[in-house]
Write a protein that holds these residues in place. Sequence first.
Motif, PDB file in Angstrom:
ATOM      1  N   ARG A   4       0.836  -1.204   0.000  1.00  0.00           N
ATOM      2  CA  ARG A   4       0.000   0.000   0.000  1.00  0.00           C
ATOM      3  C   ARG A   4       0.872   1.256   0.000  1.00  0.00           C
ATOM      4  O   ARG A   4       0.608   2.213  -0.722  1.00  0.00           O
ATOM      5  CB  ARG A   4      -0.926  -0.011   1.206  1.00  0.00           C
ATOM      6  CG  ARG A   4      -1.930   1.080   1.159  1.00  0.00           C
ATOM      7  CD  ARG A   4      -2.978   0.881   2.215  1.00  0.00           C
ATOM      8  NE  ARG A   4      -4.114   1.698   1.855  1.00  0.00           N
ATOM      9  CZ  ARG A   4      -5.318   1.478   2.269  1.00  0.00           C
ATOM     10  NH1 ARG A   4      -5.569   0.432   3.024  1.00  0.00           N
ATOM     11  NH2 ARG A   4      -6.293   2.272   1.935  1.00  0.00           N
ATOM     12  N   PHE A   5       1.919   1.266   0.827  1.00  0.00           N
ATOM     13  CA  PHE A   5       2.855   2.396   0.852  1.00  0.00           C
ATOM     14  C   PHE A   5       3.497   2.581  -0.525  1.00  0.00           C
ATOM     15  O   PHE A   5       3.539   3.684  -1.065  1.00  0.00           O
ATOM     16  CB  PHE A   5       3.931   2.170   1.922  1.00  0.00           C
ATOM     17  CG  PHE A   5       5.013   3.211   1.925  1.00  0.00           C
ATOM     18  CD1 PHE A   5       4.732   4.529   2.227  1.00  0.00           C
ATOM     19  CD2 PHE A   5       6.323   2.862   1.627  1.00  0.00           C
ATOM     20  CE1 PHE A   5       5.737   5.486   2.238  1.00  0.00           C
ATOM     21  CE2 PHE A   5       7.330   3.807   1.635  1.00  0.00           C
ATOM     22  CZ  PHE A   5       7.032   5.124   1.941  1.00  0.00           C
ATOM     23  N   GLU A   8       1.002   3.966  -3.092  1.00  0.00           N
ATOM     24  CA  GLU A   8       0.570   5.341  -2.859  1.00  0.00           C
ATOM     25  C   GLU A   8       1.676   6.368  -3.060  1.00  0.00           C
ATOM     26  O   GLU A   8       1.392   7.507  -3.415  1.00  0.00           O
ATOM     27  CB  GLU A   8       0.013   5.490  -1.435  1.00  0.00           C
ATOM     28  CG  GLU A   8      -1.319   4.814  -1.241  1.00  0.00           C
ATOM     29  CD  GLU A   8      -1.890   5.024   0.153  1.00  0.00           C
ATOM     30  OE1 GLU A   8      -1.518   6.004   0.838  1.00  0.00           O
ATOM     31  OE2 GLU A   8      -2.722   4.195   0.560  1.00  0.00           O
ATOM     32  N   TYR A   9       2.932   5.998  -2.839  1.00  0.00           N
ATOM     33  CA  TYR A   9       3.996   6.999  -2.784  1.00  0.00           C
ATOM     34  C   TYR A   9       5.116   6.854  -3.802  1.00  0.00           C
ATOM     35  O   TYR A   9       6.047   7.658  -3.794  1.00  0.00           O
ATOM     36  CB  TYR A   9       4.588   7.046  -1.368  1.00  0.00           C
ATOM     37  CG  TYR A   9       3.639   7.694  -0.398  1.00  0.00           C
ATOM     38  CD1 TYR A   9       3.671   9.072  -0.192  1.00  0.00           C
ATOM     39  CD2 TYR A   9       2.684   6.954   0.275  1.00  0.00           C
ATOM     40  CE1 TYR A   9       2.786   9.681   0.673  1.00  0.00           C
ATOM     41  CE2 TYR A   9       1.789   7.553   1.142  1.00  0.00           C
ATOM     42  CZ  TYR A   9       1.844   8.922   1.336  1.00  0.00           C
ATOM     43  OH  TYR A   9       0.955   9.526   2.193  1.00  0.00           O
ATOM     44  N   LYS A  60       7.968  10.892   3.345  1.00  0.00           N
ATOM     45  CA  LYS A  60       6.958  10.011   2.741  1.00  0.00           C
ATOM     46  C   LYS A  60       6.419   9.019   3.770  1.00  0.00           C
ATOM     47  O   LYS A  60       5.216   8.782   3.843  1.00  0.00           O
ATOM     48  CB  LYS A  60       7.545   9.235   1.552  1.00  0.00           C
ATOM     49  CG  LYS A  60       7.762  10.075   0.323  1.00  0.00           C
ATOM     50  CD  LYS A  60       8.236   9.201  -0.828  1.00  0.00           C
ATOM     51  CE  LYS A  60       8.439  10.034  -2.064  1.00  0.00           C
ATOM     52  NZ  LYS A  60       7.870   9.448  -3.251  1.00  0.00           N
ATOM     53  N   PHE A  64       2.550   8.780   5.209  1.00  0.00           N
ATOM     54  CA  PHE A  64       1.799   7.527   5.112  1.00  0.00           C
ATOM     55  C   PHE A  64       1.327   7.080   6.490  1.00  0.00           C
ATOM     56  O   PHE A  64       0.166   6.702   6.676  1.00  0.00           O
ATOM     57  CB  PHE A  64       2.673   6.443   4.471  1.00  0.00           C
ATOM     58  CG  PHE A  64       1.978   5.122   4.329  1.00  0.00           C
ATOM     59  CD1 PHE A  64       1.092   4.904   3.288  1.00  0.00           C
ATOM     60  CD2 PHE A  64       2.213   4.092   5.217  1.00  0.00           C
ATOM     61  CE1 PHE A  64       0.432   3.681   3.145  1.00  0.00           C
ATOM     62  CE2 PHE A  64       1.574   2.868   5.094  1.00  0.00           C
ATOM     63  CZ  PHE A  64       0.680   2.667   4.049  1.00  0.00           C
ATOM     64  N   LYS A  67      -1.523   9.281   7.734  1.00  0.00           N
ATOM     65  CA  LYS A  67      -2.733   9.027   6.961  1.00  0.00           C
ATOM     66  C   LYS A  67      -3.447   7.753   7.410  1.00  0.00           C
ATOM     67  O   LYS A  67      -4.670   7.677   7.402  1.00  0.00           O
ATOM     68  CB  LYS A  67      -2.367   8.932   5.478  1.00  0.00           C
ATOM     69  CG  LYS A  67      -3.535   8.653   4.559  1.00  0.00           C
ATOM     70  CD  LYS A  67      -3.068   8.614   3.115  1.00  0.00           C
ATOM     71  CE  LYS A  67      -4.206   8.266   2.169  1.00  0.00           C
ATOM     72  NZ  LYS A  67      -3.739   8.210   0.774  1.00  0.00           N
ATOM     73  N   HIS A  68      -2.670   6.746   7.815  1.00  0.00           N
ATOM     74  CA  HIS A  68      -3.238   5.436   8.138  1.00  0.00           C
ATOM     75  C   HIS A  68      -3.222   5.103   9.632  1.00  0.00           C
ATOM     76  O   HIS A  68      -3.485   3.957  10.015  1.00  0.00           O
ATOM     77  CB  HIS A  68      -2.499   4.351   7.347  1.00  0.00           C
ATOM     78  CG  HIS A  68      -2.685   4.477   5.865  1.00  0.00           C
ATOM     79  ND1 HIS A  68      -3.850   4.102   5.231  1.00  0.00           N
ATOM     80  CD2 HIS A  68      -1.876   4.983   4.904  1.00  0.00           C
ATOM     81  CE1 HIS A  68      -3.743   4.355   3.940  1.00  0.00           C
ATOM     82  NE2 HIS A  68      -2.556   4.888   3.719  1.00  0.00           N
TER      83      HIS A  68
END
Length: 76
Positions: A4-5, A8-9, A60, A64, A67-68
């Motif tokens: 996921r990281f 997304e980044y 980054k 992340f 955000k999570h």
Amino acid sequence: MLSRFAQEYFVGGQAAYRLDDGSFSIDAGENDIGAIYDEPITVIRFFCRYKRGAGFYDNKLQAFAAKHGITSVITS
């Protein structure tokens, strides 16, 4: 979580994948940042190939984590 990281980044949105040495590639094959999952203590450790990139990747990772709702600790 690593995939996921990575998606997304990093450019290309590729999933993380395990390398032969057991670490994970998370930056679409650029090999500037990687991760090691320490399963016994449920910790993901990140490492940078170049010290000059550490701040960039720390930002980054912090974004992340925030955000999570993930607890993160930066060590040098």
